[in-house]
Design a protein around this motif. Structure first.
Motif, PDB file in Angstrom:
ATOM      1  N   ASP A 101      41.248  72.531 111.152  1.00 17.38           N
ATOM      2  CA  ASP A 101      42.310  73.103 110.316  1.00 17.38           C
ATOM      3  C   ASP A 101      43.155  72.008 109.666  1.00 17.38           C
ATOM      4  O   ASP A 101      43.522  72.112 108.486  1.00 17.38           O
ATOM      5  CB  ASP A 101      43.213  74.027 111.139  1.00 17.38           C
ATOM      6  N   ILE A 102      43.480  70.974 110.425  1.00 18.23           N
ATOM      7  CA  ILE A 102      44.270  69.856 109.886  1.00 18.23           C
ATOM      8  C   ILE A 102      43.504  69.174 108.757  1.00 18.23           C
ATOM      9  O   ILE A 102      44.051  68.886 107.690  1.00 18.23           O
ATOM     10  CB  ILE A 102      44.627  68.840 110.992  1.00 18.23           C
ATOM     11  N   GLU A 103      42.232  68.927 108.998  1.00 17.43           N
ATOM     12  CA  GLU A 103      41.402  68.254 108.000  1.00 17.43           C
ATOM     13  C   GLU A 103      41.269  69.093 106.724  1.00 17.43           C
ATOM     14  O   GLU A 103      41.424  68.575 105.616  1.00 17.43           O
ATOM     15  CB  GLU A 103      40.018  67.958 108.596  1.00 17.43           C
ATOM     16  N   GLU A 104      41.020  70.397 106.877  1.00 17.62           N
ATOM     17  CA  GLU A 104      40.801  71.263 105.713  1.00 17.62           C
ATOM     18  C   GLU A 104      42.060  71.504 104.891  1.00 17.62           C
ATOM     19  O   GLU A 104      41.976  71.641 103.668  1.00 17.62           O
ATOM     20  CB  GLU A 104      40.232  72.614 106.160  1.00 17.62           C
ATOM     21  N   PHE A 112      45.138  69.640 105.174  1.00 14.88           N
ATOM     22  CA  PHE A 112      46.145  68.579 105.131  1.00 14.88           C
ATOM     23  C   PHE A 112      45.492  67.218 104.905  1.00 14.88           C
ATOM     24  O   PHE A 112      45.376  66.754 103.779  1.00 14.88           O
ATOM     25  CB  PHE A 112      46.963  68.619 106.432  1.00 14.88           C
ATOM     26  N   THR A 113      45.050  66.567 105.959  1.00 15.08           N
ATOM     27  CA  THR A 113      44.614  65.176 105.845  1.00 15.08           C
ATOM     28  C   THR A 113      43.381  65.006 104.960  1.00 15.08           C
ATOM     29  O   THR A 113      43.267  63.993 104.274  1.00 15.08           O
ATOM     30  CB  THR A 113      44.340  64.566 107.232  1.00 15.08           C
ATOM     31  N   GLY A 114      42.495  65.971 104.952  1.00 16.76           N
ATOM     32  CA  GLY A 114      41.288  65.883 104.125  1.00 16.76           C
ATOM     33  C   GLY A 114      41.566  65.996 102.640  1.00 16.76           C
ATOM     34  O   GLY A 114      40.693  65.688 101.820  1.00 16.76           O
ATOM     35  N   LEU A 115      42.748  66.417 102.277  1.00 15.04           N
ATOM     36  CA  LEU A 115      43.118  66.523 100.861  1.00 15.04           C
ATOM     37  C   LEU A 115      43.594  65.185 100.294  1.00 15.04           C
ATOM     38  O   LEU A 115      43.787  65.060  99.084  1.00 15.04           O
ATOM     39  CB  LEU A 115      44.229  67.569 100.684  1.00 15.04           C
ATOM     40  N   PHE A 135      51.276  57.951 103.228  1.00 15.70           N
ATOM     41  CA  PHE A 135      52.013  59.157 103.604  1.00 15.70           C
ATOM     42  C   PHE A 135      52.502  59.057 105.051  1.00 15.70           C
ATOM     43  O   PHE A 135      53.654  59.373 105.349  1.00 15.70           O
ATOM     44  CB  PHE A 135      51.122  60.387 103.406  1.00 15.70           C
ATOM     45  N   LEU A 136      51.636  58.614 105.952  1.00 16.39           N
ATOM     46  CA  LEU A 136      52.022  58.462 107.361  1.00 16.39           C
ATOM     47  C   LEU A 136      53.134  57.434 107.514  1.00 16.39           C
ATOM     48  O   LEU A 136      54.068  57.633 108.299  1.00 16.39           O
ATOM     49  CB  LEU A 136      50.812  58.077 108.217  1.00 16.39           C
TER      50      LEU A 136
END
Length: 175
Positions: free
Chosen positions: A119-122, A124-127, A136-137
């Protein structure tokens, strides 16, 4: 009478941040619920899992989660009843106690993490590209350090309890 600029970029920034947070939490909730975890339950057990010896002083856990002392006590009580965490007394300071992740807590985390990470990858981070994510981090940590300076309380290993000696070993960096 002065005229306010309602198109101020500061309002846009906080509005977007609020919308993103709300949207992400909505996306993450089904996987957490399927594992029997609320948002605060997950935050508590993942912080324990990522801490030295998979435990934190109750006061550090409260500081990291921004819960009150009584609020963190209620969360830990509930997670303890479910067998996901246990309390440990500090041998050298009777005032201090720890919340520690149990094997069952680790297993629960391991069961939810594949779906949660997907879910995080799809969403948030994968974007973001690798450089965008790194930048960003870095920005998020800069802001976090100002608005939640205690968010990493207990992240340095202390042997065995605070006040027992000057030796501190830095724990691995955490987001």
């Amino acid at each position: 009478m002065s005229v306010m600029n309602f198109d101020d970029s500061r309002l846009t920034a906080i509005g977007l941040l609020t919308e993103v947070h709300s949207g992400l939490m909505s996306r993450f909730q089904p996987a957490l619920s399927a594992a029997g975890l609320s948002e605060i339950d997950f935050e508590t057990v993942i912080r324990l899992a990522r801490s030295p010896q998979q435990r934190l002083r109750m006061s550090d856990l409260a500081a990291q989660t921004e819960l009150s002392t009584s609020g963190v006590t209620r969360v830990v009580d509930r997670l303890e009843r479910e067998g996901l965490v246990r309390r440990e007394a500090c041998a050298s300071d009777r005032r201090a106690s720890y919340a520690a992740l149990t094997d069952a807590g680790r297993e629960r985390l391991e069961s939810v993490l594949p779906d949660h990470l997907r879910d995080i990858e799809e969403s948030f981070t994968g974007l973001l590209g690798a450089d965008e994510l790194e930048s960003f981090l870095k920005s998020l940590r800069k802001i976090r350090d100002v608005v939640r300076p205690c968010a990493t309380a207990g992240a340095a290993e202390v042997t065995p309890c605070p006040g027992d000696g000057p030796t501190r070993k830095e724990a691995p960096a955490r987001p």
